[in-house]
Design a protein around this motif. Sequence first.
Motif, PDB file in Angstrom:
ATOM      1  N   UNK A   1       0.820  -1.202   0.000  1.00 30.92           N
ATOM      2  CA  UNK A   1       0.000   0.000   0.000  1.00 30.92           C
ATOM      3  C   UNK A   1       0.863   1.266   0.000  1.00 30.92           C
ATOM      4  N   UNK A   2       1.945   1.246   0.765  1.00 31.49           N
ATOM      5  CA  UNK A   2       2.829   2.406   0.810  1.00 31.49           C
ATOM      6  C   UNK A   2       3.481   2.646  -0.548  1.00 31.49           C
ATOM      7  N   UNK A   3       3.910   1.573  -1.204  1.00 28.78           N
ATOM      8  CA  UNK A   3       4.561   1.739  -2.498  1.00 28.78           C
ATOM      9  C   UNK A   3       3.568   2.205  -3.554  1.00 28.78           C
ATOM     10  N   UNK A   4       2.339   1.743  -3.465  1.00 31.00           N
ATOM     11  CA  UNK A   4       1.279   2.212  -4.360  1.00 31.00           C
ATOM     12  C   UNK A   4       1.101   3.726  -4.216  1.00 31.00           C
ATOM     13  N   UNK A   5       1.101   4.193  -2.974  1.00 27.97           N
ATOM     14  CA  UNK A   5       0.949   5.624  -2.741  1.00 27.97           C
ATOM     15  C   UNK A   5       2.134   6.399  -3.310  1.00 27.97           C
TER      16      UNK A   5
END
Length: 418
Positions: free
Chosen positions: A241-245
């Motif tokens: 999720x962090x990398x998606x952001x």
Amino acid sequence: MPDPGPSPVRSSLPAAAAAFGTYGHGRGVEAVGCVRPEQLAVPAPAEPPAPAGVSHPALERLLRGPSGLGTVGLRLARHEEPPPVAPEPAGPAAGRPIPGLYYHPVPEPDPVRVEEVSRRIKEWADEVDLYPPEWEDQFDGFSVGRYMVACHPDAPSTDHLMLATRLMVAENVVDDCYCEDHGGSPVGLGGRLLLAHTALDPLHTTSEYQPAWTESLRSDAPRRAYRSAMEHLLQGASPSQADRFRHDMARLHMGYLAEAAWAETEYVPQVWEYLAMRQFNNFRPCPTITDTVGGYELPADLHAQPAMQRVIALAGNATTIVNDLYSYTKELASPGRHLNLPVVIAEREGVSVKEAYLKAVEVHNDLMHAFEAAAADLAATCPAPNVARFLRGVAAWVDGNHYWHMTNTYRYSLPDFW
């Protein structure tokens, strides 16, 4: 232009509620009952989007929600249809919608949550030394607490809401201080944005130069805000999720740079070019974290599906044109020339400012109908509970974003075109 007003469907949230079939328990899209990735690319809908005031057939079917054993808790309560014209909210949320704009009314956000989020974000702003005292009225006038509570009605706690709230404020600080009102300039923007982006996507360098980079993260308010907001996000987000952001923030920064390049060369883009820029310089990083704020995770393989990416892109595009429309008079009153969709249409298509504005409303409505049709198609094609929940969250963000723009009379007022 006809005045569609609010849709007879109370919200686009139920558009994502699919009739869940049997699904497996392994990994991958096949395991959750979805078709293969190459089959999920959504072409133009076979049937055209419904005009304002008429439900899309798939939406009506999906409004009934999931069925079968154990799905009662997954249903969305269907509210009675609203009156043809939504009443103007009272008190601090006063405001009126743009005539002819297709939108969904939302309930007033929980005032207790709004107050708590507003209190906490003010404390955080002081903690990271976000703005000088003379900007306090603007910070308060942004009403970010009401904004985020309206956009994330399924957030399980104030802590979850604060993940989104810090990021929203940090993104606006970067925009204001690097690009816009408070010292921003297109000159040298690329270097400033790149260094700020390292507060989201850390620099991996040698031991000799690491301390200098670390110190740089405290050098200005945008980087302090990015760093702190990202540290908090990492406490509630998975690595995926962090990398998606981070990826969507890189998209945002690319859009900033395109707009800055046009400003430096005094180029007015073609309408299609402007819309391409706005697909990057838009709100996309906000709805893309809807699952993080909701306290769950949409797996990376489902989030990356072309059909899901289309839904997210259309949501970002529609909500950004909402910003163009509501901020139109504010930008006209600001120094310099601000590109927005009505301005570009007037310049490139040779029409009056009123005609251009009304056409921009139509562009927004077309994007909204495309978003709802794509979400309904995906929900029907991929009937997994986490997909349905994510689609509901994105739709809630779309509706809450309009609500905030409509009601934030501190920042926005409508042109006198009606």
